[in-house]
Design an enzyme around this catalytic site. Structure first.
Site, PDB file in Angstrom:
ATOM      1  N   CYS A 121       0.798  -1.224   0.000  1.00 16.93           N
ATOM      2  CA  CYS A 121       0.000   0.000   0.000  1.00 16.93           C
ATOM      3  C   CYS A 121       0.837   1.283   0.000  1.00 16.93           C
ATOM      4  O   CYS A 121       0.499   2.250  -0.677  1.00 16.93           O
ATOM      5  CB  CYS A 121      -0.972   0.001   1.170  1.00 16.93           C
ATOM      6  SG  CYS A 121      -0.216  -0.121   2.805  1.00 16.93           S
ATOM      7  N   HIS A 156      -2.759   0.706   7.092  1.00 14.75           N
ATOM      8  CA  HIS A 156      -3.059   0.784   5.667  1.00 14.75           C
ATOM      9  C   HIS A 156      -3.064   2.246   5.255  1.00 14.75           C
ATOM     10  O   HIS A 156      -3.303   3.133   6.084  1.00 14.75           O
ATOM     11  CB  HIS A 156      -4.417   0.137   5.390  1.00 14.75           C
ATOM     12  CG  HIS A 156      -4.763   0.049   3.936  1.00 14.75           C
ATOM     13  ND1 HIS A 156      -3.855  -0.326   2.975  1.00 14.75           N
ATOM     14  CD2 HIS A 156      -5.925   0.299   3.278  1.00 14.75           C
ATOM     15  CE1 HIS A 156      -4.443  -0.323   1.801  1.00 14.75           C
ATOM     16  NE2 HIS A 156      -5.695   0.055   1.951  1.00 14.75           N
ATOM     17  N   SER A 173      -4.162  -3.172  -1.982  1.00 14.95           N
ATOM     18  CA  SER A 173      -4.308  -3.991  -0.791  1.00 14.95           C
ATOM     19  C   SER A 173      -4.677  -5.394  -1.257  1.00 14.95           C
ATOM     20  O   SER A 173      -4.689  -5.673  -2.457  1.00 14.95           O
ATOM     21  CB  SER A 173      -5.389  -3.421   0.142  1.00 14.95           C
ATOM     22  OG  SER A 173      -5.458  -4.164   1.343  1.00 14.95           O
TER      23      SER A 173
END
Length: 210
Positions: A121, A156, A173
């Site tokens: 990410c 994330h 992701s």
């Protein structure tokens, strides 16, 4: 944040939580990176010597200078990122430190386009920032998330995008709903809320993501 390749600082996104490093810390980090770079170069060289291995496909960079709707250009950026594929190896092929000058981050993004190796990410946000820096009508903000599964915290990050008062996002992701959102949301808050819904669904399914 520093300036992009064209010297226009306004084209760069606001990267939430990106802070400059102290000189000593940066020097030590660069030394570690230099060693890692040499190891990676040696590994890549060894692979290139293997004549029995097929040449991996290199995805074509999206042509974002051609006329067309912004939604199509955003989709082209997302498609390019996805073609690099998600890195499941547990080893980072690129420098993922966010606490660096923007120029260094853009160098990492260029390395990603040259090597075309799997990413996660953070690298996806670097790459999306690099690819979209010429789109003057597109505002960009890096947004990070944290989630907890069975006591384990996962981080994330995605690149939120704004065009004509509508928000969306690109990134990477394990699940598409955790990074790509079309430019249809009325505010950044609405976009974040949609990610929260996606997280709830994913966590209910007990899927662990980057």
């Amino acid at each position: 944040a520093g300036e992009g390749e064209d010297g226009n600082a306004r084209a760069l996104p606001t990267l939430v939580g990106f802070q400059p490093m102290a000189a000593k810390q940066e020097s030590e980090a660069e030394a570690v990176k230099a060693t890692e770079d040499k190891e990676l170069e040696a590994a890549i060289a060894a692979i290139k010597l293997r004549k029995d291995l097929p040449r991996p496909p290199y995805p074509m960079l999206p042509n974002l200078s051609a006329p067309g709707p912004m939604a199509a250009k955003v989709q082209a950026v997302q498609s390019y990122i996805e073609k690099l594929s998600y890195n499941f190896t547990g080893v980072n092929y690129f420098d993922v430190r966010k606490q660096r000058p923007m120029g260094r981050i853009m160098e990492t993004a260029r390395d990603i386009t040259r090597q075309a190796l799997p990413i996660k990410c953070v690298e996806a946000v670097f790459l999306a920032t690099y690819l979209t820096q010429g789109l003057r009508d597109l505002e960009r903000v890096a947004v990070s998330f944290k989630s907890t599964v069975d006591g384990q915290t996962y981080k994330h990050i995605i690149l939120a995008l704004k065009h004509n008062s509508k928000w969306g996002s690109v990134g990477l992701s394990r699940r598409r709903e955790l990074y790509f959102k079309e430019l249809i949301y009325d505010s950044l808050a609405d976009l974040v809320l949609e990610f929260k819904r996606s997280y709830v669904f994913t966590l209910t399914a007990r899927d662990v993501f980057s």
